[in-house]
Each structure stands twice: as C-alpha cells, then as structure tokens.
Design an enzyme around this catalytic site. Sequence first.
Site, PDB file in Angstrom:
ATOM      1  N   SER A 127       4.746   2.528   7.833  1.00 47.39           N
ATOM      2  CA  SER A 127       4.413   1.394   6.862  1.00 47.39           C
ATOM      3  C   SER A 127       5.535   1.033   6.505  1.00 47.39           C
ATOM      4  CB  SER A 127       3.055   1.471   6.254  1.00 47.39           C
ATOM      5  OG  SER A 127       1.918   1.663   6.914  1.00 47.39           O
ATOM      6  N   HIS A 175       0.974  -1.256   0.078  1.00 43.51           N
ATOM      7  CA  HIS A 175      -0.015  -0.071  -0.085  1.00 43.51           C
ATOM      8  C   HIS A 175       0.950   1.289   0.045  1.00 43.51           C
ATOM      9  CE1 HIS A 175       0.423  -0.363   4.513  1.00 43.51           C
ATOM     10  NE2 HIS A 175       0.530   0.941   4.330  1.00 43.51           N
ATOM     11  N   ASP A 188       0.290  -7.939   1.332  1.00 46.89           N
ATOM     12  CA  ASP A 188       0.673  -6.537   1.348  1.00 46.89           C
ATOM     13  C   ASP A 188       2.198  -6.344   1.562  1.00 46.89           C
ATOM     14  OD1 ASP A 188       0.271  -3.554   1.885  1.00 46.89           O
ATOM     15  OD2 ASP A 188       0.015  -3.919   4.209  1.00 46.89           O
TER      16      ASP A 188
END
Length: 548
Positions: free
Chosen positions: A391, A275, A308
């Site tokens: 992230s 992402h 992910d």
Amino acid sequence: MPASGPTGSAPVPASASASGTDATAVALAAEASASGLTGSAPAPGADTPAPTIAPGAGASAQAPTPAPGVDATASGHTGAVPAPAADTHAHPQPLHDPDPYSTPPYGEPGPWAPAPPVQHPAATPAHGVAVGAPPAAPEAGLAAPAADPWARYDPWAVPAAVAPLQQADAVEEDVKRRRGRRRRALVGGALVIALVSGVAGGVVGVQLERNGGIGAVELPQAGVEAPDRDPGSVAGIAAQALPSVVTLHVSGSGTAGTGTGFVLDDRGHILTNDHVVEPAGKNGEITVTFHSGDTAEATLVGRDSGYDLAVVQVKGVRGLTPLPLGNSDNVQVGDPVVAIGAPFDLAGTVTSGIISARERPITAGGEKGDGSDVSYVDALQTDAPINPGNSGGPLLDGKGRVVGINSAIRSADGGLDPEGGQSGSIGLGFAIPINQGKRVAEELIGTGKATHPVIGITLDMEYDGDGARVAAEGSDGGPPVTTGGPGAKAGIRAGDVITKVDGRPVHSGEELIVKTRAHRPGDRLELTLERNGVERTVSLVLGSSDGD
C-alpha cells in the site's frame, strides 16, 4: 599223440576268456595259431590234445600236482598232464578232490582257509612269442578232458592285463584333485580381486563426489555482462525506480504498521496511503527507510481519508530522486505495469503484470462505522501481485512513470480492504489513478487539506435499485438538496434517481460518489435522472468542499 609245434601249445578255444584267464594272452595264442606257429594239426583219429593256455604274466612257473588216481589238467599253468585215452564225450572228472574244509570258493566257509601260494609276476610276453619252457606233451594213452569253464579257473591267479601293478586311477585322481584345487584357487582369487576392486572403487567414488574429482571441475558458464538493461524492461524499470521507493514503519496509539511510499520532489515529500500513516495519529512515529538502507524520521504533512492519500516529509536527506509522474488517462487495458513495495515488510519487492481494467469504482475502509474513513476510488485494476505492505507504493507504466498508487486488493474471502486482510494476492489489485493522486498531493503539500468536488445532494445509501436515489431528507436534518448548491441549480429534487454520469451508467450511490470524486471542483457534469418514470438530463458545475 598229437604232433607238437615249436611252441608246444595248441589252439586256444574261445572259452579261454573265462574268469581268471588273461584275455590278452588268449588273443596272442589265437594269433600265433593263425600264423602257423602252433604246429601241425593232429592226425586223424588221434586223441584230442588237452588245451593249454599260454602263460600269463602273473601265472606260477610250476603247475600243482594233481591228486592220485584223478586225471586233471592244470588250469592257468604252463605245464599240462595228459589225460588218459578216453572218450572225449565222457563226463569230465573233477579237477580237485572234495575239500574237507570247504575252503572258498569250492564250498562254504570252513574253520580256516589256507593262504594262497606265493605268486611271482612275470613280464608280459611280446606279441606272438611264448615265454618259458614249452609245456610237456601229454603221456600216451591219456585222453584230454572235454572243455570245461571250470578247467581254467584259478581263484589265486592274477590277470596278466594288470601286471605289473600300476596306480593309474590314483594318479588320475591326483591330477583331477590338483586341477580342482587350482580352479578353486583361481575362482577364490578372482572373488578376492573383485571384492577389493569394488571397495577401492567405492572409496574412490566417494572421494571424487566429496572433493569434486581428482582434478578441478570447471563447468561452462556465461561471462560477466554489463548490469545495464533495456530501460523498457522490468529490470530496467526497477533499476531506475528502486532508489526513489521507500518503506515506512509507523507506530503509535498501541498500533503499528508497514507500508510503502515514493519520493515526489527533492524537498523530501513522500506520497503514500492514508491508512498507512493512520496508526501514528497525532503523536506517533514515522520512520522512512530508503533503498540504500539509510533511515530517516518523517513528519506528517497532510492526509485525506476520502481519497486514502497522505504526504509525509523527511528532512536532512540529500540526493533524493523523485519518480516521474505519468498520465493515468492514457492508460489502456492490457498495458504492462510494474509494482514496487514492501509486501509483508519485504522491502524492494518488484512484481509485474498488466492493467486488467480501468475506472473500477471501489470503496475501502469503513471500520469506524460512521463512514468518515471510507475512501472512494475510481481505480485502475491490475493483476500485478500486490500484498499487505504494498500500500502506498507506485504502479509504473512501461516507461517507468507512475500511473497509480497501489491501495487495495480483493481478498480471497470476497472482501475488499486497503490491506486486503492477510489472505494475500489473488491477482486483483487496485491503484488510485495518478491524476487524482497528483491533485490531492499538491493540495496536501500546499494547504494540508484536500478539496472534494460535490453536487450538493444527500443520497439514500439504503436504496437497492439500479442507480443512485436522492434521499428524502439531509444527513443533518436539513433538506436533501443543498439550497443554492450545484444540484439545486440543476433542478434535482428529492426522490430523483440518477442513472448516468456523462453518459455512463451508475448502479449505486457509492458509484456516483466515485465518479464525482474522479473530477476536480469546477468540472462540468451531465447527469441522467428519472422522475416519476420520466428520464431527463441535467448539466451542472461541481462545487468544492474541504476535508471529507
């Protein structure tokens, strides 16, 4: 006729202290009488002599002449006129004729008042010694008048006690005034000095505060220490890992984002979240910024939304130091961990915490609605602060080895998102175990794609009971159990409810997917399922599928 003594004065009666008579002179005359200087006492039967008063300091030297035909005794003068021989008990005759002008103090104010006679102050006599000529003896045949307070009253007489005139009160008043002025001057001077001192002290204080004192002020301080830290401390781990952690800025298709990654090898491969790089699409830009501040352009190697995870590569950069990889299977709850990333684009941020849970099944993404962007992670849970921008960054163990890839946080509104919304950390962060990340990264670098372990069944995601139920039909209209797949070979049928994986409870379809993807294709699983109220256990070998 009484005999006269050397002084020619008779004893002074007590009434001699009347107004206009010097009390000191009366006392001296009385003392002289007591000491025998006044003469012998009068013979029996003789007329009582007229009392005389010792001359005062302010008395006139000559007595005034009495009026004709009136016996009088001079009052307040040295001379005395003998009174006619008369009964001493007779009423006394007035000393003066009636004043036709009513001159004070003998009557009411008249048209005019004569000026008092000129008086000449005389020296005060020595103790017990008479001054001036002795008074004349009274004439024979004249009797002295009876004692009368008015006989010695002279309004013009000057008391002997105040002669000669002195200004004792004025002198004393001047002394008091001078002393008062001196006191006021001293008090005023003291106030001025205090005011000047206060102003000067304030000025000096301000200067000392602004300039640091008159002399140099040196506070105690620790000396210079070596920058090295214990390799197991947070500072030691951060110092070792920061050069291998990068910040990614991604833009494309009208969107942009910021995330974190870390170096996998010396060829420039960098692991991050899917992402993070998703905004770049196929033609977007990815810029990598190193801890040293150097930047480089990166290209996408491969990505997988189901895990992910993504890998990018920078070229033309030398001296890269890859982070060592740990083993997430060795991690225990309570182990200390360190998270490094760029929360809110603040590169090089270091936070620390512990592993608060293991094998926490989470799903993230799902913005597309078709489920193609949903990631299933059997995550490590940590309380190390993780925020949007963290992230893709590493989660390190106590030896500085990567045990997880920070991917999601629980937001304050209860939602779970890879970026955690924008609410910030509440102490619930989730990281992809490095064992899963290592396998996926190797596949992405090798083939550009990642394989997924599969059972070969379609799940009913609307089932709200406990466990994961096999759907009645497949997602593409085919059978819910793939013909010849691992599930079909194990005897799984439509409507079966899978309750356990390797003896661990499963409560939903998402959790079954998470537990399955935590394995590699070819791994063997034992599934516990219920069919028509009967529980049974089956064993199968996981298959493989490309992509999602």
